[in-house]
Design a protein around this motif. Structure first.
Motif, PDB file in Angstrom:
ATOM      1  N   CYS A 210      53.699  41.137  37.057  1.00 23.85           N
ATOM      2  CA  CYS A 210      52.860  41.791  36.060  1.00 23.85           C
ATOM      3  C   CYS A 210      53.774  42.288  34.949  1.00 23.85           C
ATOM      4  CB  CYS A 210      52.104  42.968  36.688  1.00 23.85           C
ATOM      5  SG  CYS A 210      51.150  43.960  35.514  1.00 23.85           S
ATOM      6  N   GLU A 211      53.499  41.881  33.717  1.00 22.00           N
ATOM      7  CA  GLU A 211      54.361  42.262  32.596  1.00 22.00           C
ATOM      8  C   GLU A 211      54.461  43.779  32.462  1.00 22.00           C
ATOM      9  OE1 GLU A 211      54.848  41.429  27.794  1.00 22.00           O
ATOM     10  OE2 GLU A 211      52.973  40.912  28.804  1.00 22.00           O
ATOM     11  N   GLU A 212      53.398  44.489  32.736  1.00 25.12           N
ATOM     12  CA  GLU A 212      53.381  45.935  32.548  1.00 25.12           C
ATOM     13  C   GLU A 212      53.954  46.682  33.746  1.00 25.12           C
ATOM     14  OE1 GLU A 212      52.883  49.483  30.566  1.00 25.12           O
ATOM     15  OE2 GLU A 212      52.637  47.448  29.796  1.00 25.12           O
ATOM     16  N   TYR A 213      53.558  46.294  34.968  1.00 25.76           N
ATOM     17  CA  TYR A 213      53.917  47.066  36.161  1.00 25.76           C
ATOM     18  C   TYR A 213      54.831  46.317  37.127  1.00 25.76           C
ATOM     19  CZ  TYR A 213      49.932  49.713  34.410  1.00 25.76           C
ATOM     20  OH  TYR A 213      49.071  50.421  33.612  1.00 25.76           O
TER      21      TYR A 213
ATOM     22  N   THR B 230      45.382  40.561  29.156  1.00 25.79           N
ATOM     23  CA  THR B 230      46.697  40.815  28.559  1.00 25.79           C
ATOM     24  C   THR B 230      47.691  39.687  28.822  1.00 25.79           C
ATOM     25  OG1 THR B 230      47.197  42.099  30.553  1.00 25.79           O
ATOM     26  CG2 THR B 230      46.481  43.331  28.610  1.00 25.79           C
TER      27      THR B 230
ATOM     28  N   TYR C 222      46.225  53.175  34.784  1.00 23.83           N
ATOM     29  CA  TYR C 222      46.577  52.430  35.994  1.00 23.83           C
ATOM     30  C   TYR C 222      45.336  52.144  36.827  1.00 23.83           C
ATOM     31  CZ  TYR C 222      49.224  50.644  39.895  1.00 23.83           C
ATOM     32  OH  TYR C 222      49.728  49.818  40.864  1.00 23.83           O
TER      33      TYR C 222
ATOM     34  N   ASN D 167      61.111  46.584  38.286  1.00 23.65           N
ATOM     35  CA  ASN D 167      61.131  47.147  36.941  1.00 23.65           C
ATOM     36  C   ASN D 167      62.527  47.698  36.663  1.00 23.65           C
ATOM     37  OD1 ASN D 167      60.691  48.483  34.497  1.00 23.65           O
ATOM     38  ND2 ASN D 167      58.571  48.901  35.032  1.00 23.65           N
TER      39      ASN D 167
ATOM     40  N   GLU E   9      43.180  48.370  27.540  1.00 24.37           N
ATOM     41  CA  GLU E   9      44.458  49.066  27.455  1.00 24.37           C
ATOM     42  C   GLU E   9      44.283  50.410  26.756  1.00 24.37           C
ATOM     43  OE1 GLU E   9      48.125  46.286  27.136  1.00 24.37           O
ATOM     44  OE2 GLU E   9      46.711  45.703  25.604  1.00 24.37           O
TER      45      GLU E   9
END
Length: 287
Positions: free
Chosen positions: A109-112, A39, A82, A133, A60
């Protein structure tokens, strides 16, 4: 020193910072390899130009539920999705351990925001983190914790389903916030780019970080011998978290010699961009 780098970054400032940090570490004689999931953006300032970069696939979860403009969640994300990131990090950690590395240099991490990679290595670890975040911790126009207005009775099945989805979404966010904190605590040291970011990390995690300012490449960013113009330039993705409308409103308050506003971004929400254009036209801000 043999350094293992991990990141899941999109194109943008954080990726540029990492690219320059790797160049600087190489110039000082360190041996470096990088790991990232599929990703991560690998086309913008690719680390593979400088060092070996190992791309470990990350599947994903596509089944999502839309709660609002910002928040989408998968009923499975707090568990299976996750765990996919955890499994990815375990694979990376095993390869890092077998490679005899001295240090893990983690990145965002872009997501978390903070991945669980440090929980699975047994070497000293440091992360360069720009921010926690923000959607969970800051006062933003659209907070996940505010209950929406419900028009109708819970005896209405459609209303009941919506309420259940809201409760599931909040549960999902709480789990991810817990994992983010747990992962941040696993790093031996958190580095950040400013005092403001240090305060944000302290407020969100209760963990003190150390400010490590980003340098400026004076050869790349040099003063050009050009005629000055009455322009304000902003840089950042066209996302609501950037609060670009604040800049537009500020420029609109300048009555004399109002500058033209140029905002440069390589990604973002098209709907948000259209809202910004409409706001600029309404307030008489040239762009």
């Amino acid at each position: 020193m043999k350094i293992a780098v991990w990141h899941n970054l999109p194109s943008g400032g954080a990726k540029r910072a990492l690219y320059d940090q790797v160049k600087g570490l190489l110039a000082r004689g360190h041996e470096i390899e990088a790991w990232c999931p599929s990703t991560a953006d690998k086309s913008y300032l690719p680390l593979a130009e400088l060092i070996p970069e190992h791309v470990i696939p990350l599947e994903e979860e596509s089944r999502t539920v839309k709660v609002s403009k910002r928040f989408r969640f998968s009923p499975y994300a707090a568990g299976s999705v996750y765990r996919q990131m955890e499994q990815h990090c375990r694979i990376c950690a095993d390869e890092i351990s077998s490679g005899g590395f001295d240090l893990l240099f983690g990145n965002a991490c872009e997501e978390y925001r903070v991945s669980p990679i440090a929980r699975f290595v047994d070497i000293p670890s440091v992360i360069y983190l720009g921010e926690p975040n923000r959607w969970y911790y800051e006062s933003l126009p659209e907070l996940p914790w505010l209950a929406p207005e419900i028009d109708g009775s819970l005896l209405n099945p459609a209303v009941t389903v919506r309420v259940i989805r809201e409760l599931m979404a909040i549960r999902h966010i709480r789990i991810l916030a817990r994992q983010e904190l747990r992962s941040a605590m696993a790093f031996d040291l958190i580095l950040t780019n400013s005092r403001y970011s240090r305060e944000s990390i302290l407020k969100a995690y209760g963990i003190d970080s150390r400010v490590c300012y980003l340098g400026i490449d004076a050869e790349l960013f040099s003063m050009a011998d050009r005629e000055k113009q009455n322009i304000i330039v902003g840089v950042g993705s066209f996302d609501r978290i950037k609060n670009i409308e604040f800049v537009i409103r500020a420029v609109s308050l300048l009555d004399d010699f109002r500058p033209k506003l140029i905002w440069i971004g390589n990604s973002g929400e098209s709907a948000y961009q259209e809202e910004l254009i409409a706001l600029a036209a309404k307030l008489g801000v040239d762009y």
